[in-house]
Every structure is written in C-alpha cells, then in structure tokens.
Write a protein that holds these residues in place. Structure first.
Motif, PDB file in Angstrom:
ATOM      1  N   TYR A 294       0.921  14.861  -7.075  1.00 56.63           N
ATOM      2  CA  TYR A 294      -0.063  14.313  -6.140  1.00 56.63           C
ATOM      3  C   TYR A 294       0.634  13.480  -5.072  1.00 56.63           C
ATOM      4  CZ  TYR A 294      -4.083  11.888  -4.210  1.00 56.63           C
ATOM      5  OH  TYR A 294      -5.037  11.393  -3.369  1.00 56.63           O
ATOM      6  N   ASN A 295       0.364  13.814  -3.786  1.00 57.67           N
ATOM      7  CA  ASN A 295       0.908  13.077  -2.659  1.00 57.67           C
ATOM      8  C   ASN A 295      -0.120  12.050  -2.209  1.00 57.67           C
ATOM      9  OD1 ASN A 295       1.582  12.321   0.136  1.00 57.67           O
ATOM     10  ND2 ASN A 295       3.165  13.895  -0.028  1.00 57.67           N
ATOM     11  N   SER A 296       0.194  10.777  -2.363  1.00 55.78           N
ATOM     12  CA  SER A 296      -0.775   9.714  -2.091  1.00 55.78           C
ATOM     13  C   SER A 296      -1.082   9.555  -0.601  1.00 55.78           C
ATOM     14  CB  SER A 296      -0.250   8.390  -2.658  1.00 55.78           C
ATOM     15  OG  SER A 296       0.995   8.059  -2.065  1.00 55.78           O
ATOM     16  N   ILE A 297      -0.229  10.059   0.268  1.00 54.62           N
ATOM     17  CA  ILE A 297      -0.457   9.942   1.713  1.00 54.62           C
ATOM     18  C   ILE A 297      -1.267  11.121   2.244  1.00 54.62           C
ATOM     19  CG2 ILE A 297       0.631   9.756   3.974  1.00 54.62           C
ATOM     20  CD1 ILE A 297       0.951   7.293   2.182  1.00 54.62           C
ATOM     21  N   THR A 298      -0.853  12.319   1.905  1.00 54.49           N
ATOM     22  CA  THR A 298      -1.530  13.511   2.436  1.00 54.49           C
ATOM     23  C   THR A 298      -2.716  13.957   1.586  1.00 54.49           C
ATOM     24  OG1 THR A 298      -0.097  15.030   1.211  1.00 54.49           O
ATOM     25  CG2 THR A 298       0.662  14.298   3.388  1.00 54.49           C
ATOM     26  N   GLY A 299      -2.768  13.523   0.311  1.00 55.12           N
ATOM     27  CA  GLY A 299      -3.828  13.967  -0.586  1.00 55.12           C
ATOM     28  C   GLY A 299      -3.622  15.359  -1.150  1.00 55.12           C
TER      29      GLY A 299
END
Length: 326
Positions: A294-299
């Motif tokens: 999971y990428n916390s910036i791009t979602g």
C-alpha cells in the motif's frame, strides 16, 4: 443415547468395521479454531482496533472440560452472524467437514454449507426439530436423529468416495471417536468430486437458513471419518495447522517491509482510501491474495499471491503487508 439409536449404531458398526476415529493429522486439510484472535480486524498499530468490527461473540463454553482453563474457544452464532471460510485446497479422494455445536433452539437451521464458486458442487448439513440431514448436490441425502438443544455434540458430513457412501455423524459427550452414525450408500456409482475454490458457510446456508447456538473446532478433513475429539481441546494444535490462513472478511496483516515491494507482478492493483480498505479487498475480493503493498501517498494497493518474497525493489511511501496465519 436413545435405545433405538444405540442399536442402529451397533448394527451399522457390525457391517462397516473399517470406520474408526480419524486422529492422524495428515488427513486434516484445514482447521478453524474460532477464537477471538481469528476474528481480529485488519491491522495495524491500534491494539483496540482488532476487535472493533468483529461481528461475533465468544464465550467460555467448551465441548468438554479442559484443565487448565483456556481462553474463550467457542463462537456464539445467530441469524445475523454467520462465518464464511474460503477453501482453495481440493482433496484427492474422501472429504468432509466436522464441527462441535451446541444448538440454542430446535428451529429449522443450517449449520454447515459448502458451495463452490462455480455453483457445480454443494455440501450441506441441515437440522430440524425432528432430525438432521446431510446432502451433496446430485446425491441422495441421508438423515439421522435430531440434535439436542443445549448440549454439545460433534457433527460431521463426510464422503467415502471409494465406497460411494455419504456419512452423517452425530455424537454426544463424552466423545469417544466412534465415527459411524448413518449413511447414504449408492453402490456402483461414482461419488461427486469436491470442487474448489469455494466457501464454507458456518451457521447458515447460502439460500437463507441460519443457525443459533455455539460452534467450535470446525475442520475440513481429507477422510471419510471425522477429526478426533481431543484435537479440538488443544488450542495450540488448532493454531499451528493453518500454514495458509483461510480467507474471510476479517484478518490480521503484519507490515514486513517499508519502502520496498516485490519485483514479481501483482495479481492486480487498485486505488483505495486507506490501508484498511486495501486489506478488506485482499480478503474479500481478490481470491489468491495473501500479501499486499500500500502506497500511502498515491493510494495504490497492489495484491500478491505469495507470503514471502526474496527479491524486492525500491518503492518510496510503500509498505508491504502479509496476512498472518491463525
């Protein structure tokens, strides 16, 4: 045990002496201990979150006395709290499901119902005030005596593929691993093969019926008999058997890598608003998913089929999570 049922048991045992308790662990494909830990919510740092959305109530009521006392070991099910357990492993021959149940009522109810995703295979254990019934789609069902309200009983439905027999098993405490109760027999015919992937619904059927009462120690067995009773009371053995945890709406994910993702191509990827939504999609919607990034910036949420990865590549703001065994 009623006298008629006792004589029926003796009669059946005389003609099928090869049926006996299945206590060997190599015949047990999956076990669901039904403890609070199994029902924990998605993740992460907040320890109170793990029970916040669990729809089930757990009680300290076991199928048999246990010394020393163990943590709550039985789940209290009702019309609005069924369990759906994913199965992707197909047995090669004999197969069956077992459970310990304590009915709260004698209403018509469905306790176990397995259905393959393609709808070609179903296996069901149904209970009424006058009797119980086990059936496989396209197969004559078999019926036996009614379950006892307020008492622990071990139940099972199991296919003896080589003999074309569908066994229905009900035992009351004290459990003695006598695995014969009644069966439906079709000599000369080919027993239906178990189909996967699919879902085992515990405490309800896919066509609406539900069950009210306590359930413990659900097992998926590659055998015509059921799993031996002593295994139910050993909570450590039930935890260790699941090398690959069952998929359901609730599970615990552990962060294993920060800033890295697997080089291998993900099953699929999507956009989600939070890690919790990403985890839920892995459990509910992506059949083979057991790990996710999971990428916390791009979602961006990427799903993977493996638990452990040797080769990783850099990916800023991304954390790799792995579904934990129970």
């Amino acid at each position: 045990m009623k006298l008629r049922a006792f004589y029926q048991l003796i009669y059946l045992s005389a003609f099928i002496p090869n049926l006996k308790g299945a206590c060997t662990t190599d015949k047990i494909l999956l076990r669901w201990p039904l403890t609070p830990e199994v029902c924990s919510d998605q993740v992460l740092s907040n320890p109170d979150l793990r029970f916040s959305n669990c729809p089930h109530t757990f009680v300290q009521d076991l199928p048999a006395p246990h010394t020393p006392p163990v943590s709550p070991f039985s789940v209290n099910l009702s019309a609005d709290s069924i369990l759906d357990l994913r199965i992707t492993t197909a047995p090669s021959g004999d197969y069956g499901f077992s459970a310990f149940v304590k009915p709260a009522t004698d209403d018509d109810s469905c306790i176990l119902h397995y259905k393959s995703d393609d709808g070609s295979f179903e296996m069901k254990f149904f209970s009424t005030a006058s009797g119980t019934n086990a059936s496989v789609i396209g197969w004559d069902s078999c019926a036996s005596s009614a379950l006892q309200v307020g008492e622990w009983q071990r139940i099972a439905m199991a296919m003896d593929a080589s003999q074309s027999k569908l066994n229905l098993i009900i035992e009351g405490a004290p459990f003695d691993d006598t695995d014969v109760n009644i069966f439906g027999w079709k000599p000369g015919s080919i027993a239906p093969s178990f189909k996967t992937p699919g879902t085992l619904r515990v405490g309800g059927c896919f066509d609406g019926e539900t069950f009210s009462g306590l359930v413990s120690c659900v097992g998926f067995v590659e055998d015509k008999n059921i799993d031996c009773s002593t295994g139910c009371y050993d909570s450590s053995s039930w935890t260790s058997f699941n090398m690959y945890p069952e998929k359901k709406h609730y599970g615990t994910f552990l962060p294993t890598e920060s800033g890295n993702i697997p080089i291998q191509t993900p099953i699929s990827a999507t956009f989600t608003d939070s890690m919790s939504f990403c985890a839920l999609q892995c459990l509910k919607d992506v059949l083979l998913c057991v790990s996710l990034a999971y990428n916390s910036i791009t979602g961006v949420c990427s799903f993977y089929r493996d638990f452990f990865f040797v080769t990783l590549t850099a990916s800023p703001n991304t954390t790799l999570y792995v579904l934990q065994p129970y």
